[in-house]
Design a protein around this motif. Structure first.
Motif, PDB file in Angstrom:
ATOM      1  N   LEU A   1       0.828  -1.201   0.000  1.00 22.13           N
ATOM      2  CA  LEU A   1       0.000   0.000   0.000  1.00 22.13           C
ATOM      3  C   LEU A   1       0.865   1.255   0.000  1.00 22.13           C
ATOM      4  CD1 LEU A   1      -2.746   1.363   0.100  1.00 22.13           C
ATOM      5  CD2 LEU A   1      -2.731   1.084   2.595  1.00 22.13           C
ATOM      6  N   ALA A   2       1.963   1.241   0.744  1.00 19.84           N
ATOM      7  CA  ALA A   2       2.862   2.393   0.769  1.00 19.84           C
ATOM      8  C   ALA A   2       3.438   2.661  -0.620  1.00 19.84           C
ATOM      9  CB  ALA A   2       3.984   2.169   1.781  1.00 19.84           C
ATOM     10  N   ARG A   3       3.817   1.592  -1.336  1.00 25.37           N
ATOM     11  CA  ARG A   3       4.336   1.770  -2.692  1.00 25.37           C
ATOM     12  C   ARG A   3       3.252   2.317  -3.615  1.00 25.37           C
ATOM     13  NH1 ARG A   3       7.318  -3.054  -1.338  1.00 25.37           N
ATOM     14  NH2 ARG A   3       5.773  -4.443  -2.288  1.00 25.37           N
ATOM     15  N   ALA A   4       2.025   1.819  -3.445  1.00 30.76           N
ATOM     16  CA  ALA A   4       0.917   2.314  -4.267  1.00 30.76           C
ATOM     17  C   ALA A   4       0.664   3.800  -4.004  1.00 30.76           C
ATOM     18  CB  ALA A   4      -0.340   1.500  -3.983  1.00 30.76           C
ATOM     19  N   LYS A   5       0.656   4.191  -2.730  1.00 33.24           N
ATOM     20  CA  LYS A   5       0.433   5.598  -2.394  1.00 33.24           C
ATOM     21  C   LYS A   5       1.478   6.491  -3.063  1.00 33.24           C
ATOM     22  CE  LYS A   5      -1.721   4.933   2.190  1.00 33.24           C
ATOM     23  NZ  LYS A   5      -1.524   5.102   3.651  1.00 33.24           N
ATOM     24  N   THR A   6       2.733   6.100  -2.974  1.00 34.36           N
ATOM     25  CA  THR A   6       3.810   6.902  -3.568  1.00 34.36           C
ATOM     26  C   THR A   6       3.632   7.032  -5.069  1.00 34.36           C
ATOM     27  OG1 THR A   6       5.370   6.278  -1.831  1.00 34.36           O
ATOM     28  CG2 THR A   6       6.299   7.061  -3.907  1.00 34.36           C
ATOM     29  N   PHE A   7       3.380   5.907  -5.745  1.00 36.80           N
ATOM     30  CA  PHE A   7       3.221   5.901  -7.199  1.00 36.80           C
ATOM     31  C   PHE A   7       2.052   6.790  -7.613  1.00 36.80           C
ATOM     32  CE2 PHE A   7       1.514   4.293 -11.173  1.00 36.80           C
ATOM     33  CZ  PHE A   7       2.632   3.993 -11.935  1.00 36.80           C
ATOM     34  N   ILE A   8       0.925   6.653  -6.928  1.00 34.92           N
ATOM     35  CA  ILE A   8      -0.295   7.364  -7.323  1.00 34.92           C
ATOM     36  C   ILE A   8      -0.200   8.848  -6.991  1.00 34.92           C
ATOM     37  CG2 ILE A   8      -2.779   7.546  -6.890  1.00 34.92           C
ATOM     38  CD1 ILE A   8      -2.653   4.421  -6.481  1.00 34.92           C
ATOM     39  N   ILE A   9       0.300   9.178  -5.803  1.00 32.83           N
ATOM     40  CA  ILE A   9       0.450  10.595  -5.451  1.00 32.83           C
ATOM     41  C   ILE A   9       1.405  11.287  -6.414  1.00 32.83           C
ATOM     42  CG2 ILE A   9       1.382  12.167  -3.706  1.00 32.83           C
ATOM     43  CD1 ILE A   9       0.179  10.292  -1.588  1.00 32.83           C
ATOM     44  N   ASP A  10       2.507  10.612  -6.751  1.00 34.20           N
ATOM     45  CA  ASP A  10       3.443  11.193  -7.724  1.00 34.20           C
ATOM     46  C   ASP A  10       2.758  11.385  -9.080  1.00 34.20           C
ATOM     47  OD1 ASP A  10       5.416  11.201  -5.815  1.00 34.20           O
ATOM     48  OD2 ASP A  10       6.518   9.476  -6.623  1.00 34.20           O
ATOM     49  N   GLY A  11       1.953  10.403  -9.476  1.00 31.20           N
ATOM     50  CA  GLY A  11       1.262  10.509 -10.761  1.00 31.20           C
ATOM     51  C   GLY A  11       0.243  11.623 -10.778  1.00 31.20           C
ATOM     52  N   ILE A  12      -0.501  11.783  -9.693  1.00 32.97           N
ATOM     53  CA  ILE A  12      -1.489  12.862  -9.610  1.00 32.97           C
ATOM     54  C   ILE A  12      -0.792  14.218  -9.603  1.00 32.97           C
ATOM     55  CG2 ILE A  12      -3.210  13.939  -8.110  1.00 32.97           C
ATOM     56  CD1 ILE A  12      -4.038  11.104  -7.248  1.00 32.97           C
ATOM     57  N   ALA A  13       0.262  14.323  -8.793  1.00 34.70           N
ATOM     58  CA  ALA A  13       0.972  15.594  -8.687  1.00 34.70           C
ATOM     59  C   ALA A  13       1.581  16.020 -10.025  1.00 34.70           C
ATOM     60  CB  ALA A  13       2.066  15.488  -7.616  1.00 34.70           C
ATOM     61  N   SER A  14       2.027  15.043 -10.816  1.00 39.68           N
ATOM     62  CA  SER A  14       2.644  15.355 -12.111  1.00 39.68           C
ATOM     63  C   SER A  14       1.613  15.593 -13.209  1.00 39.68           C
ATOM     64  CB  SER A  14       3.560  14.199 -12.536  1.00 39.68           C
ATOM     65  OG  SER A  14       2.789  13.045 -12.864  1.00 39.68           O
ATOM     66  N   GLY A  15       0.353  15.241 -12.930  1.00 41.70           N
ATOM     67  CA  GLY A  15      -0.688  15.375 -13.937  1.00 41.70           C
ATOM     68  C   GLY A  15      -0.804  14.190 -14.868  1.00 41.70           C
ATOM     69  N   LYS A  16       0.042  13.172 -14.684  1.00 39.84           N
ATOM     70  CA  LYS A  16      -0.022  11.982 -15.543  1.00 39.84           C
ATOM     71  C   LYS A  16      -1.189  11.075 -15.171  1.00 39.84           C
ATOM     72  CE  LYS A  16       4.928  12.008 -16.579  1.00 39.84           C
ATOM     73  NZ  LYS A  16       6.224  11.296 -16.423  1.00 39.84           N
ATOM     74  N   LEU A  17      -1.646  11.164 -13.927  1.00 38.38           N
ATOM     75  CA  LEU A  17      -2.832  10.437 -13.479  1.00 38.38           C
ATOM     76  C   LEU A  17      -3.901  11.459 -13.130  1.00 38.38           C
ATOM     77  CD1 LEU A  17      -1.293   7.667 -11.161  1.00 38.38           C
ATOM     78  CD2 LEU A  17      -1.742   7.575 -13.628  1.00 38.38           C
ATOM     79  N   ASP A  18      -5.047  11.346 -13.775  1.00 41.22           N
ATOM     80  CA  ASP A  18      -6.118  12.322 -13.580  1.00 41.22           C
ATOM     81  C   ASP A  18      -7.446  11.580 -13.697  1.00 41.22           C
ATOM     82  OD1 ASP A  18      -7.609  14.642 -13.344  1.00 41.22           O
ATOM     83  OD2 ASP A  18      -7.448  15.126 -15.480  1.00 41.22           O
ATOM     84  N   ALA A  19      -8.148  11.445 -12.575  1.00 36.01           N
ATOM     85  CA  ALA A  19      -9.406  10.698 -12.567  1.00 36.01           C
ATOM     86  C   ALA A  19     -10.429  11.376 -13.472  1.00 36.01           C
ATOM     87  CB  ALA A  19      -9.939  10.601 -11.142  1.00 36.01           C
ATOM     88  N   ARG A  20     -10.958  10.605 -14.407  1.00 40.91           N
ATOM     89  CA  ARG A  20     -12.008  11.130 -15.278  1.00 40.91           C
ATOM     90  C   ARG A  20     -13.359  10.919 -14.610  1.00 40.91           C
ATOM     91  NH1 ARG A  20     -13.082  10.154 -21.737  1.00 40.91           N
ATOM     92  NH2 ARG A  20     -15.176  11.052 -21.795  1.00 40.91           N
ATOM     93  N   ILE A  21     -14.109  11.984 -14.449  1.00 41.05           N
ATOM     94  CA  ILE A  21     -15.426  11.914 -13.820  1.00 41.05           C
ATOM     95  C   ILE A  21     -16.503  11.978 -14.895  1.00 41.05           C
ATOM     96  CG2 ILE A  21     -17.033  13.071 -12.258  1.00 41.05           C
ATOM     97  CD1 ILE A  21     -14.624  14.000 -10.632  1.00 41.05           C
ATOM     98  N   ASP A  22     -17.375  11.002 -14.883  1.00 39.65           N
ATOM     99  CA  ASP A  22     -18.468  10.957 -15.849  1.00 39.65           C
ATOM    100  C   ASP A  22     -19.589  11.915 -15.448  1.00 39.65           C
ATOM    101  OD1 ASP A  22     -20.013   9.308 -18.082  1.00 39.65           O
ATOM    102  OD2 ASP A  22     -21.361   9.443 -16.348  1.00 39.65           O
ATOM    103  N   GLN A  23     -20.013  11.849 -14.173  1.00 42.97           N
ATOM    104  CA  GLN A  23     -21.114  12.690 -13.716  1.00 42.97           C
ATOM    105  C   GLN A  23     -21.064  12.824 -12.200  1.00 42.97           C
ATOM    106  OE1 GLN A  23     -24.849  11.682 -15.524  1.00 42.97           O
ATOM    107  NE2 GLN A  23     -26.058  13.013 -14.208  1.00 42.97           N
ATOM    108  N   VAL A  24     -21.475  13.972 -11.693  1.00 40.67           N
ATOM    109  CA  VAL A  24     -21.544  14.235 -10.259  1.00 40.67           C
ATOM    110  C   VAL A  24     -23.010  14.372  -9.858  1.00 40.67           C
ATOM    111  CG1 VAL A  24     -20.887  15.765  -8.362  1.00 40.67           C
ATOM    112  CG2 VAL A  24     -19.299  15.380 -10.267  1.00 40.67           C
ATOM    113  N   PHE A  25     -23.428  13.599  -8.848  1.00 40.97           N
ATOM    114  CA  PHE A  25     -24.785  13.649  -8.309  1.00 40.97           C
ATOM    115  C   PHE A  25     -24.759  14.276  -6.920  1.00 40.97           C
ATOM    116  CE2 PHE A  25     -25.006  10.417 -11.517  1.00 40.97           C
ATOM    117  CZ  PHE A  25     -26.317  10.390 -11.962  1.00 40.97           C
ATOM    118  N   ASP A  26     -25.891  14.804  -6.482  1.00 46.17           N
ATOM    119  CA  ASP A  26     -26.027  15.295  -5.121  1.00 46.17           C
ATOM    120  C   ASP A  26     -26.272  14.131  -4.159  1.00 46.17           C
ATOM    121  OD1 ASP A  26     -25.695  17.966  -5.811  1.00 46.17           O
ATOM    122  OD2 ASP A  26     -27.845  18.241  -6.206  1.00 46.17           O
ATOM    123  N   PHE A  27     -25.951  14.342  -2.899  1.00 45.29           N
ATOM    124  CA  PHE A  27     -26.098  13.307  -1.875  1.00 45.29           C
ATOM    125  C   PHE A  27     -27.540  12.787  -1.809  1.00 45.29           C
ATOM    126  CE2 PHE A  27     -26.398  11.949   2.664  1.00 45.29           C
ATOM    127  CZ  PHE A  27     -25.390  10.997   2.654  1.00 45.29           C
TER     128      PHE A  27
END
Length: 329
Positions: A280-306
């Motif tokens: 999990l620690a390795r995953a966190k590092t990889f993903i945070i680095d990817g998000i921070a660099s802009g190489k990983l960016d979650a695509r959102i299809d739609q946002v609903f209200d609670f």
């Protein structure tokens, strides 16, 4: 009092009930989060309908992913503070925790401060998809530059995450989808090519696209009869990861490909990563680095209200989306 969603019988989205509940102070090893956004996942639909790996215990809570602000810290928690903007990583059972609430407790080991550059909606959408894809492609598959990965159900949130991770390491992601409707969307999302299972000639197409070499990894949440063609598409020493069962029927394995190419066929699930602190620690590092660099960016299809949780679940079940469905609290 805080609102949360539960259900008392399996069934369609209409079984979801919004109730008022008192949320206790966090226990040892927990933090309490004021939730700002919730990411929806196919596993939650399966749990609600009674087709998940565990049976619901009523009244059943659900929800793996959320993002928000820590408002209380339990004993023994370090590295997190009240006021931190955080995301919850799926690493627990629904019988223990559920994120479908305005105020929730979560295990601190499954909570991570997310980069300040992303919104709560993006943060809530990121961790299931990127951690699931990371575990198979990087932690176990060791995907590297120049290699080909076949990504089935590629328009799902995890499929899109796998495309981004493959591109991040210089590999070639080939998207596999059912028909032509999502072809351009997948190309726009970074797929190097898109193949349709409706065409029924996947193995030949992969051979053509890879100049006869084949793919090293298949990443498949569907299974069923169509998996055989994907297995045939692997080259020597290739790995087939089955990470879901959208088709409940057994997988036919082409035995001479299995033997002659020394293939590996294995089941894989997210919890192999999220219940192991080192992985999990390795995953966190990889993903945070990817998000921070802009190489990983979650695509959102739609946002609903609670208040529209049932509608959000219905949209998830429609299979019409490309990307993640998020509920804003």
């Amino acid at each position: 009092m805080s609102r949360k969603y539960v259900f008392n019988a399996t069934g369609g989205p209409e079984v979801l009930e919004c109730i008022d509940t008192a949320v206790p102070a966090p226990s040892a090893g927990e933090v309490r989060i004021s939730v700002k956004a919730i990411g929806l996942n196919r596993a939650e639909v399966m749990y609600r309908t009674g087709h998940y790996v565990i049976d619901p215990v009523f009244p059943a809570q659900l929800g793996y992913e959320a993002a928000g602000i820590i408002d209380a810290i339990g004993p023994g928690v370090s590295g997190l503070r009240v006021g931190d903007a955080v995301s919850v990583i799926p690493g627990f059972a629904f019988t223990d925790y559920g994120m479908y609430g305005e105020l929730v407790n979560a295990p601190a080991r499954a909570v991570v401060r997310h980069p300040e550059t992303i919104s709560f909606e993006k943060a809530a959408a990121s961790w299931m998809m990127f951690t699931t894809a990371y575990g198979a492609l990087i932690e176990y598959g060791a995907l590297s530059a120049g290699e080909t990965v076949l990504i089935r159900a590629a328009s799902s949130s995890v499929g899109l995450a796998a495309i981004q991770i493959a591109n991040m390491v210089g590999a070639r992601p080939i998207a596999i989808t059912r028909g032509q409707a999502k072809r351009q969307g997948l190309l726009d999302a970074g797929a190097s090519a898109v193949l349709c299972t409706d065409d029924k000639n996947i193995a030949a197409d992969v051979e053509r696209l890879t100049a006869g070499k084949g793919a090293r990894i298949v990443f498949d949440p569907v299974g069923g009869p169509g998996a055989a063609d994907l297995i045939r598409s692997l080259h020597h020493g290739g790995i087939f990861f089955q990470y879901g069962a959208l088709d409940h029927s057994d997988i036919p394995v082409p035995v001479f490909d299995l033997l002659g190419k020394h293939l590996t066929i294995r089941g894989y699930e997210l919890f192999e990563i999220t219940t192991d602190d080192e992985k999990l620690a390795r995953a966190k590092t990889f993903i945070i680095d990817g998000i921070a660099s802009g190489k990983l960016d979650a695509r959102i299809d739609q946002v609903f209200d609670f208040d529209d949780m049932a509608a959000a679940h219905a949209h998830l079940e429609s299979n019409s989306q490309i990307g993640k469905i998020v509920v804003r609290v």
